[in-house]
Design a protein around this motif. Structure first.
Motif, mmCIF file in Angstrom:
data_model
loop_
_atom_site.group_PDB
_atom_site.id
_atom_site.type_symbol
_atom_site.label_atom_id
_atom_site.label_comp_id
_atom_site.label_asym_id
_atom_site.label_seq_id
_atom_site.Cartn_x
_atom_site.Cartn_y
_atom_site.Cartn_z
ATOM 1 N N PHE A 25 0.011 8.484 -17.465
ATOM 2 C CA PHE A 25 -0.804 7.669 -16.565
ATOM 3 C C PHE A 25 -2.198 8.263 -16.400
ATOM 4 O O PHE A 25 -3.198 7.544 -16.402
ATOM 5 N N LEU A 26 -2.281 9.602 -16.261
ATOM 6 C CA LEU A 26 -3.586 10.245 -16.043
ATOM 7 C C LEU A 26 -4.530 10.067 -17.228
ATOM 8 O O LEU A 26 -5.742 10.073 -17.048
ATOM 9 N N ILE A 27 -3.986 9.925 -18.422
ATOM 10 C CA ILE A 27 -4.843 9.691 -19.587
ATOM 11 C C ILE A 27 -5.684 8.440 -19.373
ATOM 12 O O ILE A 27 -6.873 8.408 -19.697
ATOM 13 N N TYR A 28 -5.075 7.411 -18.791
ATOM 14 C CA TYR A 28 -5.787 6.163 -18.564
ATOM 15 C C TYR A 28 -6.425 6.076 -17.191
ATOM 16 O O TYR A 28 -7.222 5.173 -16.929
ATOM 17 N N ASN A 29 -6.079 6.992 -16.297
ATOM 18 C CA ASN A 29 -6.612 6.951 -14.946
ATOM 19 C C ASN A 29 -7.779 7.911 -14.741
ATOM 20 O O ASN A 29 -8.516 7.793 -13.778
ATOM 21 N N PHE A 30 -7.956 8.887 -15.653
ATOM 22 C CA PHE A 30 -9.047 9.847 -15.493
ATOM 23 C C PHE A 30 -10.370 9.134 -15.716
ATOM 24 O O PHE A 30 -10.461 8.188 -16.477
ATOM 25 N N GLN A 31 -11.392 9.569 -15.046
ATOM 26 C CA GLN A 31 -12.700 8.926 -15.076
ATOM 27 C C GLN A 31 -13.237 8.810 -16.494
ATOM 28 O O GLN A 31 -13.239 9.799 -17.207
ATOM 29 N N LYS A 34 -9.167 3.253 -16.499
ATOM 30 C CA LYS A 34 -8.860 1.943 -17.063
ATOM 31 C C LYS A 34 -7.772 1.248 -16.259
ATOM 32 O O LYS A 34 -7.714 0.024 -16.223
ATOM 33 N N ILE A 35 -6.891 2.028 -15.630
ATOM 34 C CA ILE A 35 -5.849 1.476 -14.770
ATOM 35 C C ILE A 35 -5.805 2.292 -13.476
ATOM 36 O O ILE A 35 -6.252 3.441 -13.439
ATOM 37 N N PHE A 36 -5.264 1.679 -12.435
ATOM 38 C CA PHE A 36 -5.185 2.339 -11.139
ATOM 39 C C PHE A 36 -3.762 2.233 -10.600
ATOM 40 O O PHE A 36 -3.099 1.217 -10.795
ATOM 41 N N MET A 37 -3.340 3.286 -9.915
ATOM 42 C CA MET A 37 -2.006 3.287 -9.333
ATOM 43 C C MET A 37 -2.040 2.598 -7.979
ATOM 44 O O MET A 37 -2.959 2.799 -7.195
ATOM 45 N N GLY A 38 -1.038 1.814 -7.706
ATOM 46 C CA GLY A 38 -0.935 1.141 -6.416
ATOM 47 C C GLY A 38 -0.178 1.979 -5.407
ATOM 48 O O GLY A 38 0.210 3.124 -5.664
ATOM 49 N N ASP A 39 0.036 1.393 -4.256
ATOM 50 C CA ASP A 39 0.750 2.090 -3.181
ATOM 51 C C ASP A 39 2.185 2.415 -3.562
ATOM 52 O O ASP A 39 2.690 3.493 -3.249
ATOM 53 N N THR A 40 2.841 1.489 -4.250
ATOM 54 C CA THR A 40 4.242 1.709 -4.606
ATOM 55 C C THR A 40 4.395 2.924 -5.509
ATOM 56 O O THR A 40 5.274 3.765 -5.290
ATOM 57 N N GLY A 41 3.528 3.048 -6.507
ATOM 58 C CA GLY A 41 3.597 4.195 -7.420
ATOM 59 C C GLY A 41 3.313 5.503 -6.722
ATOM 60 O O GLY A 41 4.032 6.492 -6.906
ATOM 61 N N SER A 42 2.267 5.533 -5.902
ATOM 62 C CA SER A 42 1.924 6.789 -5.221
ATOM 63 C C SER A 42 2.984 7.172 -4.194
ATOM 64 O O SER A 42 3.308 8.356 -4.047
ATOM 65 N N LEU A 43 3.534 6.184 -3.487
ATOM 66 C CA LEU A 43 4.592 6.489 -2.523
ATOM 67 C C LEU A 43 5.864 6.965 -3.224
ATOM 68 O O LEU A 43 6.556 7.859 -2.731
#
Length: 191
Positions: A25-31, A34-43
């Motif tokens: 996930f971090l590969i695509y989330n690092f600045q 391209k994608i963002f994690m929602g509340d469900t994923g982070s919780l």
């Protein structure tokens, strides 16, 4: 690694899969993200980390419990500061605002990448400190040292932000004074 040392192979395999998913996930989330994690994923990830910390503590090794607690300590210090700050100004502690450490640094025009790398470095420093503390000391004493170190890191960064804020205000005041000084109409009004 903690579950491997404790001989908890099912938890180790499950944790390794969570680490693999998070890295993917971090590969695509690092600045630039391209994608963002929602509340469900982070919780879900937060709940899993909490369950792992409780499982490590359940097995009774104080040093490993201490190391597992260090993983979430910096985030807990930030959350505690926010809750106390909101409580003192009579706001509900769970209301959203932009007072997280990340947002404070964004206000000082730091890039997302720089902030994330700084938070990674601080987190790694706290975990390394937890591993270096002596096994002979009591759990409570080591925990106090680690909490003090986390608050010190956090306080030091807040102090640097405060100093930068003072410089920004001083520059703005000098610019305002220069504009007033260049304005002949305003000068005559002051006389």
């Amino acid at each position: 690694l903690v579950f491997y040392v404790q001989g908890q192979l099912p938890f180790m395999i499950l944790t390794m899969s969570m680490i693999g998913v998070s890295i993917a996930f971090l590969i695509y989330n690092f600045q630039p993200a391209k994608i963002f994690m929602g509340d469900t994923g982070s919780l879900f990830i937060g709940t899993y980390i909490s369950a792992c910390i409780l499982k490590v503590g359940e097995l009774g090794d104080a040093k490993l419990s201490f190391i597992s607690l260090s993983i979430v300590l910096f985030a807990c210090v930030d959350m505690l500061r926010l809750f106390l700050g909101r409580y003192l100004i009579l706001k509900k502690p769970f209301t959203a605002d932009r007072n997280h450490f990340h947002h404070i640094l964004l206000n000082f025009e730091w890039s997302h990448k720089k902030i994330v790398l700084l938070e990674y470095a601080l987190q790694i420093a706290i975990i390394c400190l937890a591993m270096l503390l002596p096994r002979s000391s009591s759990f409570t004493a080591n925990l106090f040292i680690l909490i003090f170190a986390s608050i010190s890191f956090y306080g030091g960064l807040q102090f640097l932000v405060f100093r930068a804020d003072q410089k920004r205000w001083k520059i703005k005041r000098l610019e305002r004074d220069k504009k007033i000084g260049d304005n002949h109409l305003f000068k005559s009004y002051l006389k």
